[in-house]
Design a protein around this motif. Structure first.
Motif, PDB file in Angstrom:
ATOM      1  N   ILE A 195     -11.855  13.989   3.565  1.00 48.02           N
ATOM      2  CA  ILE A 195     -11.359  14.813   4.667  1.00 48.02           C
ATOM      3  C   ILE A 195      -9.974  15.330   4.307  1.00 48.02           C
ATOM      4  O   ILE A 195      -9.110  14.575   3.865  1.00 48.02           O
ATOM      5  CB  ILE A 195     -11.280  13.981   5.964  1.00 48.02           C
ATOM      6  N   GLU A 196      -9.753  16.627   4.494  1.00 45.62           N
ATOM      7  CA  GLU A 196      -8.434  17.190   4.225  1.00 45.62           C
ATOM      8  C   GLU A 196      -7.470  16.760   5.322  1.00 45.62           C
ATOM      9  O   GLU A 196      -7.765  16.920   6.505  1.00 45.62           O
ATOM     10  CB  GLU A 196      -8.498  18.711   4.144  1.00 45.62           C
ATOM     11  N   PRO A 197      -6.309  16.211   4.932  1.00 49.09           N
ATOM     12  CA  PRO A 197      -5.369  15.732   5.952  1.00 49.09           C
ATOM     13  C   PRO A 197      -4.786  16.867   6.771  1.00 49.09           C
ATOM     14  O   PRO A 197      -4.508  17.943   6.255  1.00 49.09           O
ATOM     15  CB  PRO A 197      -4.285  15.025   5.126  1.00 49.09           C
ATOM     16  N   GLN A 198      -4.593  16.605   8.060  1.00 47.73           N
ATOM     17  CA  GLN A 198      -4.017  17.602   8.959  1.00 47.73           C
ATOM     18  C   GLN A 198      -2.534  17.339   9.226  1.00 47.73           C
ATOM     19  O   GLN A 198      -1.807  18.214   9.677  1.00 47.73           O
ATOM     20  CB  GLN A 198      -4.775  17.611  10.290  1.00 47.73           C
ATOM     21  N   MET A 199      -2.103  16.118   8.940  1.00 46.90           N
ATOM     22  CA  MET A 199      -0.715  15.736   9.175  1.00 46.90           C
ATOM     23  C   MET A 199       0.077  15.792   7.873  1.00 46.90           C
ATOM     24  O   MET A 199      -0.448  15.526   6.795  1.00 46.90           O
ATOM     25  CB  MET A 199      -0.643  14.319   9.748  1.00 46.90           C
ATOM     26  N   GLU A 200       1.368  16.139   7.976  1.00 47.76           N
ATOM     27  CA  GLU A 200       2.228  16.204   6.802  1.00 47.76           C
ATOM     28  C   GLU A 200       2.987  14.908   6.578  1.00 47.76           C
ATOM     29  O   GLU A 200       3.732  14.772   5.618  1.00 47.76           O
ATOM     30  CB  GLU A 200       3.222  17.366   6.944  1.00 47.76           C
ATOM     31  N   THR A 201       2.799  13.946   7.463  1.00 47.25           N
ATOM     32  CA  THR A 201       3.423  12.638   7.318  1.00 47.25           C
ATOM     33  C   THR A 201       2.377  11.564   7.572  1.00 47.25           C
ATOM     34  O   THR A 201       1.287  11.855   8.055  1.00 47.25           O
ATOM     35  CB  THR A 201       4.590  12.456   8.303  1.00 47.25           C
ATOM     36  N   THR A 202       2.719  10.328   7.255  1.00 49.10           N
ATOM     37  CA  THR A 202       1.804   9.211   7.490  1.00 49.10           C
ATOM     38  C   THR A 202       2.418   8.262   8.500  1.00 49.10           C
ATOM     39  O   THR A 202       3.627   8.251   8.725  1.00 49.10           O
ATOM     40  CB  THR A 202       1.516   8.455   6.182  1.00 49.10           C
ATOM     41  N   SER A 203       1.582   7.436   9.118  1.00 44.82           N
ATOM     42  CA  SER A 203       2.056   6.508  10.142  1.00 44.82           C
ATOM     43  C   SER A 203       2.606   5.223   9.539  1.00 44.82           C
ATOM     44  O   SER A 203       3.203   4.415  10.246  1.00 44.82           O
ATOM     45  CB  SER A 203       0.909   6.177  11.105  1.00 44.82           C
ATOM     46  N   THR A 204       2.402   5.037   8.260  1.00 47.48           N
ATOM     47  CA  THR A 204       2.901   3.841   7.578  1.00 47.48           C
ATOM     48  C   THR A 204       3.537   4.244   6.258  1.00 47.48           C
ATOM     49  O   THR A 204       3.291   5.335   5.752  1.00 47.48           O
ATOM     50  CB  THR A 204       1.763   2.817   7.353  1.00 47.48           C
ATOM     51  N   ALA A 205       4.359   3.373   5.696  1.00 47.13           N
ATOM     52  CA  ALA A 205       5.088   3.683   4.468  1.00 47.13           C
ATOM     53  C   ALA A 205       4.528   2.888   3.295  1.00 47.13           C
ATOM     54  O   ALA A 205       3.940   1.821   3.487  1.00 47.13           O
ATOM     55  CB  ALA A 205       6.575   3.370   4.647  1.00 47.13           C
ATOM     56  N   PRO A 206       4.696   3.395   2.068  1.00 48.86           N
ATOM     57  CA  PRO A 206       4.277   2.626   0.899  1.00 48.86           C
ATOM     58  C   PRO A 206       5.040   1.304   0.818  1.00 48.86           C
ATOM     59  O   PRO A 206       6.194   1.209   1.244  1.00 48.86           O
ATOM     60  CB  PRO A 206       4.629   3.542  -0.277  1.00 48.86           C
ATOM     61  N   LEU A 207       4.390   0.297   0.273  1.00 48.67           N
ATOM     62  CA  LEU A 207       4.984  -1.020   0.124  1.00 48.67           C
ATOM     63  C   LEU A 207       5.484  -1.197  -1.304  1.00 48.67           C
ATOM     64  O   LEU A 207       4.759  -0.927  -2.260  1.00 48.67           O
ATOM     65  CB  LEU A 207       3.946  -2.097   0.433  1.00 48.67           C
ATOM     66  N   ARG A 208       6.708  -1.650  -1.445  1.00 49.10           N
ATOM     67  CA  ARG A 208       7.316  -1.907  -2.753  1.00 49.10           C
ATOM     68  C   ARG A 208       7.104  -3.378  -3.094  1.00 49.10           C
ATOM     69  O   ARG A 208       7.335  -4.265  -2.273  1.00 49.10           O
ATOM     70  CB  ARG A 208       8.801  -1.562  -2.659  1.00 49.10           C
ATOM     71  N   PHE A 209       6.644  -3.647  -4.313  1.00 45.36           N
ATOM     72  CA  PHE A 209       6.417  -5.042  -4.696  1.00 45.36           C
ATOM     73  C   PHE A 209       6.804  -5.276  -6.148  1.00 45.36           C
ATOM     74  O   PHE A 209       6.974  -4.345  -6.929  1.00 45.36           O
ATOM     75  CB  PHE A 209       4.954  -5.442  -4.452  1.00 45.36           C
ATOM     76  N   ASN A 210       6.953  -6.546  -6.503  1.00 44.95           N
ATOM     77  CA  ASN A 210       7.312  -6.952  -7.853  1.00 44.95           C
ATOM     78  C   ASN A 210       6.052  -7.352  -8.606  1.00 44.95           C
ATOM     79  O   ASN A 210       5.275  -8.192  -8.142  1.00 44.95           O
ATOM     80  CB  ASN A 210       8.303  -8.118  -7.803  1.00 44.95           C
ATOM     81  N   ILE A 211       5.846  -6.761  -9.773  1.00 45.86           N
ATOM     82  CA  ILE A 211       4.606  -6.980 -10.518  1.00 45.86           C
ATOM     83  C   ILE A 211       4.448  -8.430 -10.959  1.00 45.86           C
ATOM     84  O   ILE A 211       3.396  -9.048 -10.764  1.00 45.86           O
ATOM     85  CB  ILE A 211       4.527  -6.035 -11.733  1.00 45.86           C
ATOM     86  N   SER A 212       5.470  -9.004 -11.562  1.00 45.14           N
ATOM     87  CA  SER A 212       5.361 -10.373 -12.069  1.00 45.14           C
ATOM     88  C   SER A 212       5.107 -11.365 -10.938  1.00 45.14           C
ATOM     89  O   SER A 212       4.303 -12.287 -11.074  1.00 45.14           O
ATOM     90  CB  SER A 212       6.621 -10.766 -12.841  1.00 45.14           C
ATOM     91  N   GLU A 213       5.789 -11.170  -9.805  1.00 46.88           N
ATOM     92  CA  GLU A 213       5.575 -12.054  -8.667  1.00 46.88           C
ATOM     93  C   GLU A 213       4.165 -11.894  -8.112  1.00 46.88           C
ATOM     94  O   GLU A 213       3.532 -12.868  -7.691  1.00 46.88           O
ATOM     95  CB  GLU A 213       6.612 -11.767  -7.584  1.00 46.88           C
ATOM     96  N   THR A 214       3.666 -10.675  -8.121  1.00 46.23           N
ATOM     97  CA  THR A 214       2.325 -10.421  -7.598  1.00 46.23           C
ATOM     98  C   THR A 214       1.252 -11.028  -8.481  1.00 46.23           C
ATOM     99  O   THR A 214       0.285 -11.625  -8.000  1.00 46.23           O
ATOM    100  CB  THR A 214       2.088  -8.904  -7.457  1.00 46.23           C
ATOM    101  N   LEU A 215       1.416 -10.886  -9.784  1.00 39.20           N
ATOM    102  CA  LEU A 215       0.419 -11.409 -10.721  1.00 39.20           C
ATOM    103  C   LEU A 215       0.602 -12.893 -10.987  1.00 39.20           C
ATOM    104  O   LEU A 215      -0.191 -13.498 -11.706  1.00 39.20           O
ATOM    105  CB  LEU A 215       0.485 -10.631 -12.040  1.00 39.20           C
ATOM    106  N   LEU A 216       1.657 -13.483 -10.411  1.00 37.39           N
ATOM    107  CA  LEU A 216       1.951 -14.910 -10.575  1.00 37.39           C
ATOM    108  C   LEU A 216       2.125 -15.301 -12.034  1.00 37.39           C
ATOM    109  O   LEU A 216       1.805 -16.420 -12.440  1.00 37.39           O
ATOM    110  CB  LEU A 216       0.853 -15.759  -9.923  1.00 37.39           C
TER     111      LEU A 216
END
Length: 333
Positions: A195-216
């Motif tokens: 579906i083509e988006p109709q809004m130019e913004t999103t209701s939530t923001a991207p999440l920033r994470f640490n790769i090494s911590e995520t992969l343990l």
């Protein structure tokens, strides 16, 4: 210890322990795209893990294992961006040999995948003829009807609908307003029922994470030119895991990592808006400018991380695939 210091330490401790969760991802809807060096890397990952990636989008990117089609002395930029020296037949043979050895997935897996290719007619860095070489490479392995090639009047940039510099003007961030929604165009071709988006913004923001911590596990990302930081955009409807969501990996180009231009590529290329409208998670790994290792913050498309760079064992490819595996909970590696 005063209250302010206590809050600071507690917050830092919680942040350090945060682990990105796995989500309910449909394994038949995992795709990838990239711009410039990210386009080359997207091709390398699509070919290497064609059983996982059901489609690829390439903006100003060249063919698979491009560097190995020329003598070692010519494996530099801008020599590798010269379409006259790219030997498509040789690259196809290299891919077939790697497939036979099991260093990449069976090339038969590519046949039903989809490919979207975009070139800029004013691009003097990765000229349209190089992107045409990418199309030629894929014609041997992918159904013709599944390959789509477009050329627009733009410089070397990621084209957006309404963000960035003018489309015909070079700009340091390489994100330009071309009245062309490249993110939607790509995903509309390589995915289904978009579906083509109709809004130019999103209701939530991207999440920033640490790769090494995520992969343990600690990964020497500096040695392979990657940032410890990565981003993921997860629409609200995907956070509950009550529905199966799609997953797309979006790779920036050289000098476009967060450590260089901030979060512009993550926020303003248009992927998040398409994702929110279509129950799709977007993963944004980050390459990083590191002197003597990755001076321009590129993804490895020339073999700087070693001879296996474009295979299933490519150092950067492995890190990204581990993140894909973690996000999906699907055993891939």
């Amino acid at each position: 210890m005063n209250l302010q210091a206590c809050i600071f330490l507690c917050c830092c401790s919680l942040e350090a322990q945060f682990q990105l969760p796995s989500y309910n991802v449909d394994q038949d809807h995992i795709t990838i795209s990239g711009f410039s060096s990210g386009g080359y890397m997207a091709v390398q990952m699509h070919v290497s893990y064609s059983a996982t990636f059901r489609g690829v989008g390439v903006i100003s990117g060249g063919p698979y294992h491009c560097a190995w089609s020329v003598p070692e002395s010519e494996r530099t930029f801008p020599e590798l961006a010269n379409p006259q020296i790219i030997n498509v037949t040789k690259i196809q043979a290299i891919a077939e040999g790697l497939s036979e050895k099991g260093q990449i997935d069976s090339l038969e897996q590519l046949k039903s995948t989809k490919v979207f290719l975009l070139a800029g007619s004013l691009d003097t860095l990765i000229v349209p003829e190089v992107v045409e070489k990418t199309r030629q490479f894929y014609t041997k392995f992918v159904k013709d009807s599944n390959i789509h090639f477009e050329e627009i009047r733009s410089v070397h940039c990621f084209p957006t609908m309404n963000y960035g510099a003018e489309c015909e003007v070079d700009h340091v961030k390489l994100i330009n307003n071309c009245a062309y929604n490249a993110a939607f165009k790509i995903l509309n071709h390589i995915e289904t029922n978009i579906i083509e988006p109709q809004m130019e913004t999103t209701s939530t923001a991207p999440l920033r994470f640490n790769i090494s911590e995520t992969l343990l596990t600690w990964v020497n990302l500096t040695a392979i030119g990657m940032d410890e930081i990565a981003y993921v955009f997860v629409p609200d409807q995907c956070k509950s895991r009550s529905i199966r969501c799609k997953l797309h990996v979006a790779l920036h180009g050289c000098t476009q990592g967060v450590s260089t231009i901030g979060e512009d590529y993550v926020l303003y290329t248009g992927y998040n808006e398409v994702a929110e409208a279509n129950n799709m998670i977007i993963l944004y790994p980050q390459a990083k400018i590191i002197p003597d290792v990755n001076p321009f913050g590129c993804w490895d498309w020339m073999g700087t991380t070693g001879p296996l760079y474009a295979t299933k064992q490519g150092p950067q490819i492995l890190v990204i695939m581990k993140l894909v595996q973690h996000l999906t909970g699907i055993t891939i590696l």
